[in-house]
Design a protein around this motif. Sequence first.
Motif, PDB file in Angstrom:
ATOM      1  N   GLU A  46      51.711  13.964  52.995  1.00 49.17           N
ATOM      2  CA  GLU A  46      50.441  13.796  52.289  1.00 49.17           C
ATOM      3  C   GLU A  46      50.668  12.839  51.134  1.00 49.17           C
ATOM      4  OE1 GLU A  46      48.449  17.403  51.246  1.00 49.17           O
ATOM      5  OE2 GLU A  46      49.079  18.383  53.114  1.00 49.17           O
ATOM      6  N   LEU A  47      49.927  11.743  51.131  1.00 50.37           N
ATOM      7  CA  LEU A  47      50.119  10.700  50.136  1.00 50.37           C
ATOM      8  C   LEU A  47      49.261  10.949  48.894  1.00 50.37           C
ATOM      9  CD1 LEU A  47      50.021   7.657  52.542  1.00 50.37           C
ATOM     10  CD2 LEU A  47      52.023   8.850  51.656  1.00 50.37           C
ATOM     11  N   THR A  48      49.758  10.458  47.750  1.00 49.88           N
ATOM     12  CA  THR A  48      48.996  10.592  46.515  1.00 49.88           C
ATOM     13  C   THR A  48      47.828   9.616  46.483  1.00 49.88           C
ATOM     14  OG1 THR A  48      50.534   9.098  45.415  1.00 49.88           O
ATOM     15  CG2 THR A  48      50.937  11.460  45.169  1.00 49.88           C
ATOM     16  N   THR A  49      47.960   8.497  47.153  1.00 51.69           N
ATOM     17  CA  THR A  49      46.861   7.535  47.254  1.00 51.69           C
ATOM     18  C   THR A  49      46.729   7.108  48.711  1.00 51.69           C
ATOM     19  OG1 THR A  49      48.382   5.734  46.687  1.00 51.69           O
ATOM     20  CG2 THR A  49      47.053   6.638  44.903  1.00 51.69           C
ATOM     21  N   VAL A  50      45.524   7.141  49.216  1.00 51.53           N
ATOM     22  CA  VAL A  50      45.248   6.795  50.607  1.00 51.53           C
ATOM     23  C   VAL A  50      44.166   5.729  50.636  1.00 51.53           C
ATOM     24  CG1 VAL A  50      44.448   7.684  52.828  1.00 51.53           C
ATOM     25  CG2 VAL A  50      45.815   9.136  51.331  1.00 51.53           C
ATOM     26  N   ASN A  51      44.337   4.724  51.472  1.00 51.47           N
ATOM     27  CA  ASN A  51      43.322   3.701  51.647  1.00 51.47           C
ATOM     28  C   ASN A  51      42.449   4.105  52.832  1.00 51.47           C
ATOM     29  OD1 ASN A  51      41.749   1.479  52.164  1.00 51.47           O
ATOM     30  ND2 ASN A  51      43.415   0.006  51.951  1.00 51.47           N
ATOM     31  N   PRO A  52      41.228   4.553  52.592  1.00 54.22           N
ATOM     32  CA  PRO A  52      40.372   5.002  53.691  1.00 54.22           C
ATOM     33  C   PRO A  52      39.935   3.876  54.628  1.00 54.22           C
ATOM     34  CG  PRO A  52      39.134   4.940  51.646  1.00 54.22           C
ATOM     35  CD  PRO A  52      40.559   4.643  51.294  1.00 54.22           C
ATOM     36  N   MET A  94      60.058  13.285  45.855  1.00 51.77           N
ATOM     37  CA  MET A  94      59.604  11.992  45.373  1.00 51.77           C
ATOM     38  C   MET A  94      58.864  11.266  46.496  1.00 51.77           C
ATOM     39  SD  MET A  94      63.278   9.963  45.249  1.00 51.77           S
ATOM     40  CE  MET A  94      62.592   8.407  44.760  1.00 51.77           C
ATOM     41  N   GLU A  95      57.778  10.627  46.132  1.00 54.21           N
ATOM     42  CA  GLU A  95      57.060   9.764  47.074  1.00 54.21           C
ATOM     43  C   GLU A  95      57.380   8.324  46.703  1.00 54.21           C
ATOM     44  OE1 GLU A  95      52.560   8.288  47.984  1.00 54.21           O
ATOM     45  OE2 GLU A  95      52.813  10.415  47.550  1.00 54.21           O
ATOM     46  N   VAL A  96      58.029   7.613  47.610  1.00 55.69           N
ATOM     47  CA  VAL A  96      58.330   6.199  47.395  1.00 55.69           C
ATOM     48  C   VAL A  96      57.020   5.450  47.583  1.00 55.69           C
ATOM     49  CG1 VAL A  96      59.672   4.220  48.194  1.00 55.69           C
ATOM     50  CG2 VAL A  96      60.708   6.515  48.197  1.00 55.69           C
ATOM     51  N   LYS A  97      56.576   4.807  46.527  1.00 55.76           N
ATOM     52  CA  LYS A  97      55.264   4.174  46.532  1.00 55.76           C
ATOM     53  C   LYS A  97      55.278   2.742  47.049  1.00 55.76           C
ATOM     54  CE  LYS A  97      52.024   5.772  45.040  1.00 55.76           C
ATOM     55  NZ  LYS A  97      50.982   6.440  45.796  1.00 55.76           N
ATOM     56  N   ARG A  98      56.252   1.985  46.645  1.00 55.97           N
ATOM     57  CA  ARG A  98      56.254   0.579  47.051  1.00 55.97           C
ATOM     58  C   ARG A  98      57.629  -0.008  46.780  1.00 55.97           C
ATOM     59  NH1 ARG A  98      52.133  -3.026  47.922  1.00 55.97           N
ATOM     60  NH2 ARG A  98      50.685  -1.426  47.251  1.00 55.97           N
TER      61      ARG A  98
END
Length: 117
Positions: A97-103, A34-38
């Motif tokens: 490795e994240l599912t969403t990355v802020n470039p 699981m990736e803890v998102k927020r």
Amino acid sequence: MARGGGAILMHGGETIGSGRWVAVPGPGGQGTWMEVKRIGVQQAFQRQGLGAVILDALEAAGREAGMAGAQLAIRADQPRLIDFYAGLGYQPANDVELTTVNPLSPPPFGMRKIFKD
């Protein structure tokens, strides 16, 4: 939410905090994690350990869903959270490795926790 789950913390009928997670491939593509998102807690209720309560609920849901562990990333502007998550059993992991990355943001600090049976 279709690929994971979440938790909402209530007080007196008011939402005071929440968190969410998504299922992701495990380290090296092994297993499902699981990736803890927020995780967020309203300012008036911060510094009372409620973030840990939300994280515990997320981890319990992940375990119930068969996740082998949890990973998360800490934004570069929130280094104080490294000690918070370390105190809850998370270890530094430079290969998250994240599912969403802020470039537009500096790279975050990855952490990981293996669930033990």
